[in-house]
Design a protein around this motif. Sequence first.
Motif, PDB file in Angstrom:
ATOM      1  N   PRO A 150      -5.330  -1.987  -0.114  1.00  0.00           N
ATOM      2  CA  PRO A 150      -4.567  -2.807   0.849  1.00  0.00           C
ATOM      3  C   PRO A 150      -4.122  -4.104   0.175  1.00  0.00           C
ATOM      4  O   PRO A 150      -4.882  -4.724  -0.568  1.00  0.00           O
ATOM      5  CB  PRO A 150      -5.592  -3.099   1.944  1.00  0.00           C
ATOM      6  CG  PRO A 150      -6.896  -3.114   1.225  1.00  0.00           C
ATOM      7  CD  PRO A 150      -6.790  -2.140   0.076  1.00  0.00           C
ATOM      8  N   ARG A 151      -2.925  -4.534   0.451  1.00  0.00           N
ATOM      9  CA  ARG A 151      -2.445  -5.784  -0.107  1.00  0.00           C
ATOM     10  C   ARG A 151      -1.222  -6.245   0.678  1.00  0.00           C
ATOM     11  O   ARG A 151      -0.747  -5.534   1.579  1.00  0.00           O
ATOM     12  CB  ARG A 151      -2.097  -5.638  -1.592  1.00  0.00           C
ATOM     13  CG  ARG A 151      -0.890  -4.765  -1.869  1.00  0.00           C
ATOM     14  CD  ARG A 151      -0.697  -4.492  -3.349  1.00  0.00           C
ATOM     15  NE  ARG A 151       0.582  -3.849  -3.613  1.00  0.00           N
ATOM     16  CZ  ARG A 151       1.719  -4.492  -3.873  1.00  0.00           C
ATOM     17  NH1 ARG A 151       1.737  -5.813  -3.901  1.00  0.00           N
ATOM     18  NH2 ARG A 151       2.843  -3.840  -4.107  1.00  0.00           N
ATOM     19  N   SER A 152      -0.717  -7.401   0.353  1.00  0.00           N
ATOM     20  CA  SER A 152       0.505  -7.923   0.948  1.00  0.00           C
ATOM     21  C   SER A 152       1.531  -8.129  -0.153  1.00  0.00           C
ATOM     22  O   SER A 152       1.193  -8.603  -1.237  1.00  0.00           O
ATOM     23  CB  SER A 152       0.240  -9.261   1.663  1.00  0.00           C
ATOM     24  OG  SER A 152      -0.669  -9.089   2.708  1.00  0.00           O
ATOM     25  N   LYS A 153       2.755  -7.797   0.142  1.00  0.00           N
ATOM     26  CA  LYS A 153       3.812  -7.910  -0.856  1.00  0.00           C
ATOM     27  C   LYS A 153       4.026  -9.376  -1.202  1.00  0.00           C
ATOM     28  O   LYS A 153       4.199 -10.217  -0.322  1.00  0.00           O
ATOM     29  CB  LYS A 153       5.109  -7.303  -0.320  1.00  0.00           C
ATOM     30  CG  LYS A 153       6.167  -7.101  -1.396  1.00  0.00           C
ATOM     31  CD  LYS A 153       7.321  -6.294  -0.853  1.00  0.00           C
ATOM     32  CE  LYS A 153       8.322  -5.972  -1.957  1.00  0.00           C
ATOM     33  NZ  LYS A 153       9.438  -5.146  -1.456  1.00  0.00           N
ATOM     34  N   ASN A 154       3.976  -9.654  -2.496  1.00  0.00           N
ATOM     35  CA  ASN A 154       4.116 -11.033  -2.976  1.00  0.00           C
ATOM     36  C   ASN A 154       3.091 -11.962  -2.329  1.00  0.00           C
ATOM     37  O   ASN A 154       3.336 -13.151  -2.130  1.00  0.00           O
ATOM     38  CB  ASN A 154       5.528 -11.572  -2.734  1.00  0.00           C
ATOM     39  CG  ASN A 154       6.588 -10.777  -3.466  1.00  0.00           C
ATOM     40  OD1 ASN A 154       6.360 -10.304  -4.577  1.00  0.00           O
ATOM     41  ND2 ASN A 154       7.745 -10.611  -2.846  1.00  0.00           N
TER      42      ASN A 154
END
Length: 584
Positions: free
Chosen positions: A165-169
């Motif tokens: 899981p991550r967030s773009k930029n």
Amino acid sequence: MNKLKDNWSYIKHFKMNSIFLRTFLLVALLTIVPFLIMSILFYSTNFRNVREEITLENSSTLDSSVNIIDRTLMECDMMSSSLASNESTQLFTINNVSTDSFKTVTGLAKTLPMIYTYLDSIYIYSEPADSLIVSENIQPISDYADTDWLDDYKKINSPTGIIIPRSKNNSYPPLITIIKPIYVADEKTGAIIMNINSQIMYNSMLYKRYKDGKTLLLLNPDNKIIMSSNSEYFNVQLEDICLNSENIGSDTESCQINDENYTVLSAESRVSSYKYISAYPLTLYEQRLSAMRVQIIVILLLLLAVVFVLAYVASAKSYTPLHEIISFLDSSPAAADNISNEDKNELTYIINSIRLHIEDKTKMEEILEERMKLLRKAQYDMLQTQINPHFLYNTLETINWMAYNLSNSENPVSKSLITLASFFRNTLSSGYFVSIKDEIKYTKEYISILALRYSDLFDIEWNIDNAILPCTIIKICLQPIIENAVYHGLKPKNDKGLIKISGKCDDKNIVITVSDNGIGMDSETLNSLNHRLQDNAYNDEKSHIGLINVNQRIKIIFGDNYGITVTSHEGLGTDVYITIPLKQ
């Protein structure tokens, strides 16, 4: 005599011993108590049924959600595996050469996010060249901002890949990123980075299933949330939302998510090591059961009304002897006095109650008559206070013209009479109120008259806040207090004194202070004066009549929270505080 009223008089006195209440309790015991027991059992049974129904619904929704997301993730994993195993892709990661067949691969990587709306983007990474293909453009990875997946890529040591899981930029949107490594001759040369927009995937596939506060969570093996119906939960640990995982899956225990109670079920992914959690808020129980509670309450109230009517009808038949006594009292009231008070049955009690009622009525009439006498006296005093200034005002006007005719011009005597006449004209004007500005004007007229005799006795200083000038004050409020300061404070001093008049707004009140540096008063006199000012009763006290008169008028018009208070120090002077509400 009204029969219903008679019956209620009997009930009010005998209370639990009355025929009505005993009948009411008996009928209620035979009807309402069984109804309450049956209602409680019925409600408890339905409560369990509703809870089981919600649990089954939650389980069914969770199963369908698992199938949908598992199938979607499996499709994405297969697409990323297909791209990673393509020979042109592998050749690019080794030589960083773009062939015609590789252009087909990059075109496919660009087209797939257009076909599948939940796909945010697809990257092709070449580790030897340290470059990245995004939308058919090759650029060094150092020139691209969205690289927080790179550390996870370096940890991969098998072709299976990972999902993170991550967030773009590091901002938005929330992503589920599939990192599928590319191996050439058992050597990792790059990866396919497939970014799934978790919020779009949820909204397009599961939104209709999870409304009204329902929550779906997708966890990776580290218990980190990689997809949620609540975007705030994305990429946080399960324990960070205060979810008590010990009760997950229990049919009887509830769990808490951010201090709200939920019934929670979990399921393992069939294609990965992920876990799904489906939470239904306990408020759904209330929504399902509120109508049932309303129905029970309505039925209970109707049943109480029916029992009440039945009990009253049954007990009213027992009151026949009372009507004979009431008829006797109507025809011969004096006979009631012959009944002994020691005979405490219901008949003699009602007779005595009626007699006490008559006595109370007589006392009220006496009190009313006494108050009417006070009112008539107050009206007489009011008329007298109006007649005297009126007579004096007309007299002053006559003297003024006589003085003017004697000199055929305006003179000091005429001016003084005009000023005094103006002051009395104000006392006769209609209404109880004037503005503070006008009250100061009239007070200054009075001071100019007072200065004719005591010009060498005092000076006046005014310090009034302009903001309160339009506000309302009772008529003739300052003049009696200034007069009191001159006669009782400065005159006995035998030396020229100073009177300061200040006014300001204090929160919701206006406070006007009249201070003098006269002889003051001792503590005993001061305490006696303040005590009389606090007494709201009618007061014929002649000493300090000006202060007491103003204080009583303020309290009558504005209420007991307002009025006059006095502070004084013997030999130093006196301060009089006038407190009135802030009113325009």
